[in-house]
Scaffold this active site. Structure first.
Site, short mmCIF file in Angstrom:
data_model
loop_
_atom_site.label_atom_id
_atom_site.label_comp_id
_atom_site.label_asym_id
_atom_site.label_seq_id
_atom_site.Cartn_x
_atom_site.Cartn_y
_atom_site.Cartn_z
N TYR A 283 52.91 11.39 -31.72
CA TYR A 283 52.63 10.56 -32.90
C TYR A 283 51.12 10.41 -33.07
O TYR A 283 50.45 9.96 -32.14
CB TYR A 283 53.28 9.20 -32.72
CG TYR A 283 53.47 8.45 -34.02
CD1 TYR A 283 52.53 7.52 -34.45
CD2 TYR A 283 54.58 8.68 -34.81
CE1 TYR A 283 52.70 6.84 -35.64
CE2 TYR A 283 54.77 8.00 -36.01
CZ TYR A 283 53.82 7.08 -36.42
OH TYR A 283 54.00 6.42 -37.61
N TYR A 333 52.70 12.84 -43.80
CA TYR A 333 52.92 11.56 -43.12
C TYR A 333 54.23 10.91 -43.56
O TYR A 333 54.36 10.45 -44.69
CB TYR A 333 51.75 10.62 -43.44
CG TYR A 333 51.80 9.27 -42.77
CD1 TYR A 333 51.51 8.12 -43.49
CD2 TYR A 333 52.10 9.13 -41.42
CE1 TYR A 333 51.52 6.87 -42.88
CE2 TYR A 333 52.13 7.90 -40.80
CZ TYR A 333 51.83 6.76 -41.53
OH TYR A 333 51.83 5.53 -40.93
#
Lengths: 382, 138
Positions: A283, A333
């Protein structure tokens, strides 16, 4: 008859006082109800490791309630929902206990619905808000900056290492025509020329914002055998594992990130260690976050991640290719799913015969990060 | 029209802390039977002191903090802070209260001079009904 029949039970119930105007926060109401249920059950709060609630963004979050009860959750979350949520939460708890990911679940609902004291602008919805927002510190970038500054000071990480990470991810995006930053290379000079947002983070340390949707499908291994593509098996998982407080700066060690708790759970379930991982999706809402997780999951020892990145180990041809489509920094994203999708493609060898395929991708790893305080992880394999 | 900075919203269980602040005193919770302090205030002890009772302890009025971590904000996200950019936010340790980090701005000092290990003094700032701590140069 299901194998699950009679396999789980409700062992305690409790409530707070009831009124037209409680005069207290949803946190205080929740703690009172939860303490009553724990007392009813005759168990110790320390036995509870799954905490969830349902709400309409009008209530205290599960992680905060857990902290005030002295509980560190292996999984905590807040379900956006109304009716039928309780049964769903029970079913999810059963699933996780069945999977060996937790042992006992605490589920609550807390509301000041009658007096209408809503969240939104209220500090109540933002843990630690009264003690941070009056000083102009509120956003994730600002909050993580405090953690990053201390972590970098303790471990010898430098801004050059942050730059190395950004350059790696931007380079990966140059092989991905669908990446937002395809065709937009980043140089070290450009990185350092960009202004700070909150030290140590500059503009390029932040991930993108994009309009897009991602989706994945999960089923049994049996069914997967007859599907079109090679299955990517889930060997281990850890869901919203969490540090001992929702307020990161309340921890005696602010650099303690949730990954340190997710690691034994995900690797324990998989029967593997970080040394077995061949390709990864980490992440990357901010550059430093990737470095912190590589350390916390045990891919490198504390203090070693800077040189590890600087030496090119995260590149497609490196020892541990990371975010091979560009990541959230350079591809797109969706709070992590795009990283997982790329990982699945690498593990399945979808790019075989092209310059995008990493060499060794039998065993992959993906991490999720919801602040330093909360993290998820999964080990997958073909 | 002046844009107001976000103000704390004290909860009932935090009262001794806020009353202490009004009187210019730092009052914190400690896990009974240990030397570990807790901040921000809590209803029950956190997991790392699970099972302990919490008690309120008056630390005092002359508080020295040591910078544990900090950040210099160059882009404000709340309108009320736009004119103050760049400004420093520091989390400081208090020698008399191990385990606690207290956040505040660093006033009367160039933000780029803030360092981990720097010693600062606590000063109380009134927002009217509520008083909050700030850090100032020694």
């Amino acid at each position: 008859m299901s194998a699950m029949r009679d396999k789980y039970a409700i062992v305690g119930v409790g409530e707070s006082g009831r009124s037209k105007r409680s005069g207290v926060t949803t946190l205080e109401l929740a703690v009172a109800a939860c303490r009553a249920a724990i007392d009813d059950a005759g168990i110790s709060p320390a036995e509870i490791d799954f905490v969830a609630n349902y709400q309409q963004m009008d209530s205290v979050d599960s992680h905060t309630v857990a902290a005030h009860l002295g509980i560190r959750p292996q999984t905590q979350y807040n379900l956006l929902g109304g009716g039928a949520s309780t049964e769903l939460l029970i079913a999810q708890a059963i699933g996780m206990i069945e999977a060996g990911l937790c042992k006992a679940a605490l589920i609550y609902r807390s509301t000041n619905g009658r007096s209408g004291k809503r969240l939104g602008s209220a500090m109540e919805g933002r843990p630690g808000g009264s003690f941070s927002e009056p000083y102009g510190l509120a956003t994730p970038g600002q909050r993580f900056a405090l953690v990053a500054t201390r972590h970098m000071w303790e471990t010898g990480l430098t801004e050059d290492h942050l730059a190395d990470l950004c350059l790696t991810l931007h380079e990966h995006a140059q092989r991905n025509p669908k990446a937002m930053l395809y065709g937009k290379e980043l140089t070290r000079e450009q990185y350092f020329a960009s202004p700070y947002i909150a030290t140590p983070f500059r503009i390029h340390d932040f991930c993108l914002e994009t309009d897009e949707a991602n989706a994945i499908i999960v089923t049994t291994a049996d069914r997967a055998r007859d599907c079109r593509k090679p299955p990517v098996y889930i060997s281990g998982v850890s869901g919203r594992n969490s540090v001992p407080h929702s307020v990161q700066f309340a921890l005696p060690d602010i650099t303690e990130v949730a990954a340190v708790y997710a690691a034994p759970q995900v690797f324990g379930m998989a029967g593997l260690g970080p040394q077995d991982i061949q390709v990864a999706a980490i992440y990357d809402c901010f550059s430093w976050v990737v470095l912190a997780q590589l350390e916390a999951y045990g891919f490198v020892s504390r203090g070693e991640v800077g040189p590890f990145v600087a030496e090119g180990n995260l590149r497609l041809e490196g020892r541990l290719p990371v975010n091979t489509a560009g990541g959230m920094s350079a591809e797109g994203y969706t709070n992590g799913m795009n990283n997982l999708i790329e990982l699945v493609r690498q593990v399945r060898q979808d790019y075989d015969g092209t310059e995008r395929q990493a060499l060794r991708t039998e065993i992959g790893f993906v991490s999720g990060w919801n602040g330093p305080s909360c993290g998820s992880a999964m080990v997958v394999r073909r | 029209m002046q844009i107001i900075k976000p103000a704390p919203e004290p909860a009932a269980f935090e009262a001794p802390y806020w009353e202490g602040a009004k009187a210019g005193k730092l009052i914190l919770q400690r896990a009974k039977g240990s030397d570990l302090f807790i901040f921000p205030p809590m209803i029950g002890a956190p997991p790392w002191c699970a099972g302990a009772e919490l008690e309120w302890v008056t630390i005092g009025s002359d508080i020295i903090g040591t910078v544990y971590t900090y950040t210099i904000i160059h882009r404000a996200f709340h309108k009320a802070f736009v004119e103050e950019v760049p400004y420093a936010v520091a989390l400081c340790n208090i020698a008399e209260a191990p385990g606690v980090h207290i956040m505040a701005n660093v006033k009367d000092m160039a933000p780029q001079d803030v360092r981990i290990g720097l010693r600062l003094k606590m000063q109380w700032e009134s927002l009217g009904e509520i008083v909050i701590p700030q850090w100032v140069a020694l």
